[in-house]
Design a protein around this motif. Structure first.
Motif, PDB file in Angstrom:
ATOM      1  N   TYR A 105      10.576   7.284 -23.244  1.00 47.67           N
ATOM      2  CA  TYR A 105       9.865   8.587 -23.412  1.00 47.67           C
ATOM      3  C   TYR A 105       8.472   8.531 -23.440  1.00 47.67           C
ATOM      4  N   GLY A 106       7.774   9.391 -22.808  1.00 48.44           N
ATOM      5  CA  GLY A 106       6.178   9.429 -22.749  1.00 48.44           C
ATOM      6  C   GLY A 106       5.993   8.736 -21.378  1.00 48.44           C
ATOM      7  N   HIS A 107       6.930   8.058 -20.766  1.00 50.09           N
ATOM      8  CA  HIS A 107       6.538   7.225 -19.455  1.00 50.09           C
ATOM      9  C   HIS A 107       6.775   8.230 -18.115  1.00 50.09           C
ATOM     10  N   THR A 108       6.046   7.845 -17.203  1.00 54.70           N
ATOM     11  CA  THR A 108       6.185   8.546 -15.891  1.00 54.70           C
ATOM     12  C   THR A 108       6.307   7.619 -14.655  1.00 54.70           C
ATOM     13  N   ASN A 109       6.447   8.344 -13.712  1.00 50.23           N
ATOM     14  CA  ASN A 109       6.222   7.607 -12.480  1.00 50.23           C
ATOM     15  C   ASN A 109       5.034   8.109 -11.649  1.00 50.23           C
ATOM     16  N   ALA A 110       4.296   8.626 -12.122  1.00 47.98           N
ATOM     17  CA  ALA A 110       3.133   9.462 -11.492  1.00 47.98           C
ATOM     18  C   ALA A 110       2.535   8.434 -10.669  1.00 47.98           C
ATOM     19  N   PHE A 111       2.230   7.110 -10.851  1.00 46.65           N
ATOM     20  CA  PHE A 111       1.427   6.270 -10.085  1.00 46.65           C
ATOM     21  C   PHE A 111       2.277   5.135  -9.586  1.00 46.65           C
ATOM     22  N   LYS A 112       3.587   5.435  -9.212  1.00 45.83           N
ATOM     23  CA  LYS A 112       4.501   4.508  -8.719  1.00 45.83           C
ATOM     24  C   LYS A 112       4.004   4.010  -7.374  1.00 45.83           C
ATOM     25  N   GLY A 113       3.922   2.802  -6.935  1.00 46.11           N
ATOM     26  CA  GLY A 113       3.326   2.340  -5.923  1.00 46.11           C
ATOM     27  C   GLY A 113       1.904   1.706  -5.753  1.00 46.11           C
ATOM     28  N   ARG A 114       1.223   2.488  -6.752  1.00 45.75           N
ATOM     29  CA  ARG A 114      -0.092   1.908  -6.956  1.00 45.75           C
ATOM     30  C   ARG A 114      -0.124   0.532  -7.620  1.00 45.75           C
ATOM     31  N   LYS A 115      -1.201  -0.206  -7.432  1.00 45.44           N
ATOM     32  CA  LYS A 115      -1.276  -1.672  -7.981  1.00 45.44           C
ATOM     33  C   LYS A 115      -2.484  -1.625  -8.973  1.00 45.44           C
TER      34      LYS A 115
END
Length: 572
Positions: A105-115
């Protein structure tokens, strides 16, 4: 976690104002007084674009808004559009989201793929970690955790200060005064004492100082004897460091160090020369930054030896080659702000587009009784001792509050809880202040159970756990959320719903203290609720709804503490 209420408001306002819904969503705020509404849209920017008065734009937008959906009713209050949503539906949605997502809860995948690469902690070897390192280490760790919560792939690097002239001096000291006994017992303490002695000798005896410089040149040239001694110094230091890191619960993806750049440095220097950046000045090789009103950055000393600047340039090149990062953060003290401006500008001039992706998080200093602790004096306050004393003091507090344990099992439980609360209190005490602020460490303030402390937040979590144990049934989000009609209940629900957005703001500002403030505010609302309502009451349906609310608050507290590296005890 997409908020359907925000999305609906953003879509309706966007359609009426000719704006992208995402732009509207970023502008939405919560009114300071819930009686004014649940969300509000300020019309200042829209008015500026239309060259109209904000109050007039608010009236026009309200007249054009489509009806229906999640957004509920709208009221015009001066230059604001205030939206009143259906609180029953909103409460049900929040409880369901927390129940389903739990630790996520509170987590997202908005920046998935970014390092992201984060360079933090980074102590010098042959010295113990001091209390100063809590700030650097835990700010860096929290930034790693916060970015992970937004979907970033994070590489946390402990960049050891393990190369430089001082190690040539230490080798010279070891050859003159040392023996194998140095590596027995507290090796780091003995190495630190040896370095202090060698440093003092070098100030008095130029021949000894020259001997130290000669040993460092041998080290850079790969001399087997020099490298073997240096490796033993490094290994002994790492063993001591990791006792403290294990206590703090901190783990790194990479253990790096200045030494790893030694093969890259000749290529770095040649690149700077080839680009016309490197010039000679008084026998040293430098990068002239006077046009930026900055001192030069030195690449080579007059004796041909490298400096930390050269190693940092080479390390940055290696990291981009290895990780292809989208952002790299350096966490260090504020006294290095100018240096990182020099470093980033030099990398930019070397033609690296990724130099624009570098960030320096400059934290304040840690003091005791108003005095800054300096590790080079040999009299630093050791972090391991602070943590050990914190655990002892906390156990005394627990025993005084609960009475002394009667059985070995009770004593073990008390010790475990004391340890979690003590370490968490030290971390929270540090992180609750803005990164740039200095800290004057105070035992009483750090370990208090009341006020703006880690123990206060941990106790809130433990108290909810006690209520859930007393309830004795599985917690379900399938409750009548309409029964949670009290203002104190709605304020808790609304605060829980803001958790994801608060993580986003903390990441944008690189400011972990925002999560501390959020948790303290959430716990203050929880205290207000306790003052007026009972969770477990005669009405079973109301009890079930309030238990669901308590579980949502508990999960949010636990998730927030985890981002900071603080434990969430179930008993206190």
């Amino acid at each position: 976690m997409a908020n359907p209420f925000v999305e609906d408001i953003a879509a309706r306002v966007g359609a009426a104002a000719g704006l992208a819904p995402a732009e509207v969503a970023q502008t939405l705020t919560t009114p300071p007084n819930p009686k004014m509404g649940d969300y509000c849209f300020p019309c200042f920017n829209a008015a500026k674009a239309q060259r109209c008065k904000p109050n007039e734009v608010a009236q026009e937008l309200a007249a054009r808004l489509a009806e229906g959906g999640y957004a509920g009713t709208v009221q015009v209050v001066g230059p604001y559009l205030n939206f009143l949503i259906n609180r029953k539906d909103f409460s049900a949605w929040v409880l369901r989201e927390v129940h389903q997502r739990k630790e996520r809860y509170g987590h997202t995948n908005a920046f998935k793929g970014r390092k992201l690469v984060v360079d933090y902690s980074s102590p010098n070897i042959c010295k113990h970690l001091s209390i100063y390192h809590v700030r650097n280490t835990m700010v860096g760790y929290a930034l790693c955790q916060l970015h992970r919560a937004q979907g970033w792939t994070v590489v946390g690097i402990n960049h050891l200060g393990d190369w430089g002239t001082q190690f040539g001096l230490l080798i010279a000291g070891f050859k003159r005064w040392g023996d194998e006994n140095i590596f027995l017992g507290d090796a780091v303490e003995k190495l630190q004492d040896l370095y202090v002695k060698a440093n003092e000798e070098a100030k008095k005896d130029e021949a000894f100082a020259a001997e130290g410089r000669a040993w460092f040149l041998k080290l850079e040239q790969g001399d087997p004897e020099a490298l073997a001694l240096w490796k033993r110094f490094r290994d002994a230091s790492l063993a001591a460091f990791y006792e403290v890191y294990d206590t703090l619960g901190v783990k790194f993806e990479v253990i790096g160090g200045e030494s790893l750049a030694r093969e890259q440095m000749p290529r770095t220097i040649e690149r700077a020369k080839a680009m016309g950046l490197a010039t000679m000045s008084e026998g040293a090789l430098i990068v002239d930054l006077s046009d930026m009103k900055m001192p030069p950055l030195m690449l080579l000393k007059s004796d041909g030896g490298t400096r930390y600047e050269t190693r940092d340039l080479a390390t940055a090149e290696l990291r981009y080659e290895q990780h292809k990062f989208d952002k790299m953060i350096y966490v260090t003290g504020q006294d290095q702000k100018l240096y990182f401006r020099q470093l980033f500008e030099t990398l930019r001039r070397m033609g690296y587009a990724w130099a624009e992706r570098l960030r320096h998080v400059a934290h304040g200093m840690t003091r005791i009784a108003g005095e800054r602790m300096r590790t080079r004096t040999g009299g630093a306050v050791k972090l391991r001792d602070v943590l050990a004393e914190a655990v002892e003091r906390e156990l005394e507090i627990v025993v005084a509050r609960e009475a002394e344990a009667k059985t070995p099992a009770e004593a073990k439980a008390q010790a475990e809880h004391s340890r979690m609360v003590a370490i968490g209190s030290i971390i929270f005490h540090d992180l609750k202040r803005e990164v740039t602020k200095d800290i004057d460490f105070d035992w009483d303030e750090a370990l208090r159970w009341e006020g703006d402390t880690g123990a206060y937040v941990q106790y809130a979590h433990a108290r909810i756990c006690s209520i859930l144990r007393k309830y004795g049934k599985p917690v379900s989000a399938d409750v009548d959320a309409g029964l949670l009609s009290a203002e104190e209940e709605y304020l808790l629900i609304r605060k829980v719903s803001e958790f994801e957005a608060e993580i986003g703001r903390a990441v944008d500002r690189l400011e972990p203290s925002m999560i501390c403030r959020y948790l303290l505010d959430l716990c203050a609302l929880l205290s207000d609720f306790y003052g007026k309502h009972k969770v477990l009451c005669e009405d079973e349906r109301l009890s079930a709804a309030r238990v669901a609310l308590m579980e949502a608050v508990r999960q949010t507290i636990a998730n927030g503490l985890a981002l900071l590296g603080v434990g969430a005890p179930e008993e206190m």
